[in-house]
Enzyme design. Structure first.
Site, PDB file in Angstrom:
ATOM      1  N   TYR A 142       0.839  -1.205   0.000  1.00  0.00           N
ATOM      2  CA  TYR A 142       0.000   0.000   0.000  1.00  0.00           C
ATOM      3  C   TYR A 142       0.871   1.251   0.000  1.00  0.00           C
ATOM      4  O   TYR A 142       0.676   2.166  -0.808  1.00  0.00           O
ATOM      5  CB  TYR A 142      -0.909  -0.013   1.227  1.00  0.00           C
ATOM      6  CG  TYR A 142      -1.710   1.252   1.441  1.00  0.00           C
ATOM      7  CD1 TYR A 142      -2.906   1.457   0.756  1.00  0.00           C
ATOM      8  CD2 TYR A 142      -1.284   2.234   2.334  1.00  0.00           C
ATOM      9  CE1 TYR A 142      -3.648   2.607   0.952  1.00  0.00           C
ATOM     10  CE2 TYR A 142      -2.016   3.388   2.530  1.00  0.00           C
ATOM     11  CZ  TYR A 142      -3.196   3.572   1.839  1.00  0.00           C
ATOM     12  OH  TYR A 142      -3.928   4.723   2.032  1.00  0.00           O
ATOM     13  N   LYS A 146       1.192   4.099  -3.017  1.00  0.00           N
ATOM     14  CA  LYS A 146       0.851   5.504  -2.784  1.00  0.00           C
ATOM     15  C   LYS A 146       2.067   6.407  -2.973  1.00  0.00           C
ATOM     16  O   LYS A 146       1.950   7.541  -3.464  1.00  0.00           O
ATOM     17  CB  LYS A 146       0.257   5.671  -1.388  1.00  0.00           C
ATOM     18  CG  LYS A 146      -1.106   5.017  -1.211  1.00  0.00           C
ATOM     19  CD  LYS A 146      -2.134   5.569  -2.186  1.00  0.00           C
ATOM     20  CE  LYS A 146      -3.538   5.056  -1.881  1.00  0.00           C
ATOM     21  NZ  LYS A 146      -4.541   5.595  -2.832  1.00  0.00           N
TER      22      LYS A 146
END
Length: 235
Positions: A142, A146
């Site tokens: 994640y 990002k």
């Protein structure tokens, strides 16, 4: 002439809020997602089995026919999701692959769409995360996705990136959004520290209507909410 906007991820919690908000402001709204949003004027419905190149070609083809050659005011990419896992997690690779497809692939496609369909002085918004400004050992995939999204935004704001003249690229970096799913999975959390979706919709609307209100091109805009009040900081 009706203003047009593209919302990538129009069936997610934030995307759905944006579709409804901009429809209420008389924008012609195109939603791009795996499922249709019945509130949108136009839907581009994706097949999740498509690879990056085929997905980009499919979306461009659909938009060329639906936009009738008219440029859009903004492309708001709010596609994404969350999955945890450190390097020892059994689903580490699987989850990381999903995170890259949701955040990085959608950001690359949104950038390509902006180079073709965004008007001069238009706005492209990508969705990063405040967590990606630091290490994320418990959610590496994640955080990496990002962080890559943040890099894409900064690169698009640089010269010779292929973006339309005088356009802006901004990457929001929320901490926690106040979504139904977050309320379901974190029922005891202090929701006064969660950023309301309507606040983001209003912020985007301001940036679109008043280019002078936008942060510096390429900014990462961190959203910090305390006591129900949201403040912006720039990175």
């Amino acid at each position: 002439m009706t203003k047009q906007i593209i919302i990538y991820g129009g069936r997610g919690a934030l995307g759905d809020c944006l579709v409804r908000y901009f429809r209420s402001k008389d924008f012609k709204v195109t939603s791009i997602d795996l499922k249709q949003n019945e509130q949108a004027d136009v839907n581009v419905t994706l097949a999740d089995v498509q690879d990056l190149e085929k997905q980009a070609e499919f979306i461009k083809e659909k938009l060329q026919s639906s936009l009738n050659g008219e440029p859009v005011e903004a492309i708001l990419n709010v596609a994404g999701g969350w999955a945890g896992g450190n390097a020892g997690d059994k689903d580490f690779i699987k989850n990381s692959d999903l995170m890259f497809k949701q955040s990085v692939h959608s950001s690359l496609i949104a950038a390509s769409l902006a180079s073709t369909f965004l008007k001069e002085s238009g706005l492209l918004v990508l969705t990063g995360a405040a967590a990606a400004l630091d290490a994320t050992p418990g959610m590496i995939g994640y955080g990496a996705a990002k962080a890559a999204t943040i890099h894409i935004g900064r690169s698009l704001a640089a010269s010779d990136s292929g973006m339309p003249k005088s356009s802006s690229v901004l990457t929001i970096a929320p901490i926690t959004l106040d979504t139904p799913m977050n309320r379901k999975w974190m029922p005891k959390a202090d929701t006064s520290t969660w950023t309301p979706l309507e606040y983001i919709a209003e912020l985007f609307h301001k940036w679109i209507n008043d280019p002078s209100s936008r942060p510096t091109n390429g900014s990462v805009v961190k959203l910090t909410t305390k006591g129900g009040n949201t403040e912006l900081s720039y990175h």
